[in-house]
Motif scaffolding. Structure first.
Motif, PDB file in Angstrom:
ATOM      1  N   LYS A  23       0.837  -1.198   0.000  1.00  0.00           N
ATOM      2  CA  LYS A  23       0.000   0.000   0.000  1.00  0.00           C
ATOM      3  C   LYS A  23       0.879   1.258   0.000  1.00  0.00           C
ATOM      4  O   LYS A  23       0.662   2.186  -0.762  1.00  0.00           O
ATOM      5  N   THR A  24       1.869   1.260   0.872  1.00  0.00           N
ATOM      6  CA  THR A  24       2.829   2.367   0.866  1.00  0.00           C
ATOM      7  C   THR A  24       4.225   1.768   1.039  1.00  0.00           C
ATOM      8  O   THR A  24       4.369   0.634   1.498  1.00  0.00           O
ATOM      9  N   ASP A  83      -0.737   8.652  -6.244  1.00  0.00           N
ATOM     10  CA  ASP A  83       0.423   7.907  -5.739  1.00  0.00           C
ATOM     11  C   ASP A  83       1.556   7.854  -6.743  1.00  0.00           C
ATOM     12  O   ASP A  83       2.577   7.224  -6.476  1.00  0.00           O
TER      13      ASP A  83
END
Ligand SMILES: [Fe+2]
Length: 261
Positions: free
Chosen positions: A126-127, A212
């Motif tokens: 996700k990150t 992102d």
């Protein structure tokens, strides 16, 4: 990365993936999708790196990471019959483990090896973890961009051919936009797959991916290829959705201008 090492990487990828083919040398269609995706991500990543004027050795390394990023997908599909990580394994971790054991490292030095393994392991998280080695960060970021850009293209192709259910078997092709998902996007500019029920839900989540992206050439590719407009054209046109999209576009614009050229 040296030229010879990139050549070895391409050969190894071809033969590793070939190992999943049947007796007639064919991959099942969903594995072929991943192989072709890997090749396109390789191209995307190398093109972003070139636009950023990275040195040649770094462009080659980025290229290799792009090609290898989804190497965990093949064993995942063979063993579990799905690409849903939640129901099987984390394919980034699995890919790094596969490479650690099976890649012909030869004269690839330890820092380069570390970068490849880090970038593959973290391409799908996700990150990125805050303690990721500084040397690995640009490569993890660039592969995440190249990967997302190709998934936009992939989804678009399946929708156009009327067979999105082949790619995303769990979503309804004709369901409505989920109010809970819209609230989530409005609040954080991000959304979790947990709220995705329909194709339009998925497309809205895809739109948030632009927030992102890590490098300005990735935004240029997004614009040149018309992905944002294409997605917006498929979403409902009511006032609430429109204002949500306007807000999202503004966030994307801010993200783009916050990045170094
Ligand atoms: Fe992946």
């Amino acid at each position: 990365m040296k030229i010879a090492q990139l050549i070895t990487t391409r050969r190894w990828f071809e033969s590793y993936v070939g190992g999943f083919a049947d007796e007639s040398g064919k991959l099942v269609p969903l594995m072929r999708v991943k192989k072709e995706h890997s090749l396109r991500v390789e191209t995307n990543v190398a093109s972003i790196a070139r636009s950023l004027h990275w040195e040649d050795a770094r462009i080659r390394l980025a290229d290799a990471v792009g090609l290898l990023h989804d190497v965990g997908r093949f064993g995942q599909f063979r063993d579990y019959g799905t690409y849903y990580d939640g129901d099987s394994i984390d394919h980034g971790d699995a890919g790094a483990e596969t490479l650690a054991g099976a890649f012909p490292w030869g004269d690839v030095d330890a820092p380069v090896r570390g970068i490849i393994l880090d970038a593959v392991r973290h391409h799908n998280k996700k990150t990125l973890p805050s303690d990721l080695a500084p040397g690995s960060q640009p490569f993890a970021r660039i592969v995440r961009d190249g990967d997302k850009l190709d998934v936009y293209q992939l989804v678009q192709g399946y929708v156009r051919e009327g067979r999105i259910a082949d790619l995303l078997p769990r979503i309804r092709a004709d369901g409505p936009l989920s109010p809970a998902l819209c609230d989530e996007v409005r609040a954080n500019g991000a959304a979790s797959y947990a709220s995705v029920r329909s194709l339009v839900d998925f497309l809205l989540v895809q739109l948030t991916w632009a927030l992102d992206l890590n490098y300005s050439p990735s935004f240029d590719m997004l614009r040149e290829r018309g992905y944002v407009e294409w997605i917006e054209g498929r979403l409902p046109r009511d006032g609430e959705t429109r204002s949500l999209l306007k807000d999202l576009e503004e966030r994307i614009r801010r993200r783009r201008t916050s990045l170094p050229e």
